[in-house]
Write a protein that holds these residues in place. Sequence first.
Motif, PDB file in Angstrom:
ATOM      1  N   GLU A  36      31.561  44.834  39.921  1.00  0.00           N
ATOM      2  CA  GLU A  36      32.359  43.615  39.954  1.00  0.00           C
ATOM      3  C   GLU A  36      33.840  43.946  39.886  1.00  0.00           C
ATOM      4  N   VAL A  37      34.658  43.013  40.327  1.00  0.00           N
ATOM      5  CA  VAL A  37      36.105  43.157  40.235  1.00  0.00           C
ATOM      6  C   VAL A  37      36.477  43.121  38.752  1.00  0.00           C
ATOM      7  N   ARG A  38      37.153  44.154  38.305  1.00  0.00           N
ATOM      8  CA  ARG A  38      37.607  44.213  36.917  1.00  0.00           C
ATOM      9  C   ARG A  38      38.800  43.273  36.727  1.00  0.00           C
ATOM     10  N   GLU A  44      44.908  39.977  39.616  1.00  0.00           N
ATOM     11  CA  GLU A  44      44.718  38.620  40.120  1.00  0.00           C
ATOM     12  C   GLU A  44      43.699  38.609  41.258  1.00  0.00           C
ATOM     13  N   LEU A  45      43.799  39.599  42.134  1.00  0.00           N
ATOM     14  CA  LEU A  45      42.919  39.707  43.293  1.00  0.00           C
ATOM     15  C   LEU A  45      42.682  41.167  43.621  1.00  0.00           C
ATOM     16  N   ARG A  85      38.168  37.763  43.459  1.00  0.00           N
ATOM     17  CA  ARG A  85      38.750  37.493  42.140  1.00  0.00           C
ATOM     18  C   ARG A  85      38.007  38.282  41.054  1.00  0.00           C
ATOM     19  N   PRO A  86      38.657  38.514  39.922  1.00  0.00           N
ATOM     20  CA  PRO A  86      37.980  39.192  38.816  1.00  0.00           C
ATOM     21  C   PRO A  86      36.649  38.504  38.476  1.00  0.00           C
ATOM     22  N   GLY A  87      35.641  39.339  38.239  1.00  0.00           N
ATOM     23  CA  GLY A  87      34.309  38.853  37.902  1.00  0.00           C
ATOM     24  C   GLY A  87      33.391  38.675  39.093  1.00  0.00           C
ATOM     25  N   ASN A 127      50.512  40.631  38.910  1.00  0.00           N
ATOM     26  CA  ASN A 127      51.812  39.983  38.699  1.00  0.00           C
ATOM     27  C   ASN A 127      52.492  39.645  40.023  1.00  0.00           C
ATOM     28  N   GLY A 128      51.701  39.185  40.981  1.00  0.00           N
ATOM     29  CA  GLY A 128      52.243  38.752  42.260  1.00  0.00           C
ATOM     30  C   GLY A 128      52.569  39.858  43.249  1.00  0.00           C
TER      31      GLY A 128
END
Length: 148
Positions: A36-38, A44-45, A85-87, A127-128
């Motif tokens: 999964e995305v940590r 953020e992505l 996205r995370p998760g 952070n963008g």
Amino acid sequence: MNDVRLLTSPFIPGALIGPFTDAHPGLGGVCTFVGEVRGEADVELLELSHYEPLTLPSMEELAQQAITRFDLMGILMVHRVGAMRPGEPIVCVSAAAKHRRGAIDAVDFAMDHLKSAAWFWKREKRNGEWHWIQPRADDYADLARWSD
């Protein structure tokens, strides 16, 4: 049964794993890994891009190598591309074999190749701002274990 896919939308691993195991009556062991995305360090992505004419055929070749090398009954290999996205799940690899060791080793083999020698480019947005992600030295060391 080999099931190798690239997906551009979220997936539910259990919805894939159940039918995969059902397709292999008489199996002795199934091993599954879901990555999964940590969400650490303000991620953020995560975005994965790939070269389409190479990616899926190369994943299918990797699946066939795992089947042959570990005497599998089948393998499921699903990988996301695009923004996540995370998760959210990125990857799901499941191997069915007559004996547990083959299934466990096959998933480890496939993940080491997908992590370090695959056909994806990864970047994270924090952070963008976007930052490219490179495999770590440990990832290459894991991959080297499978050299013949």
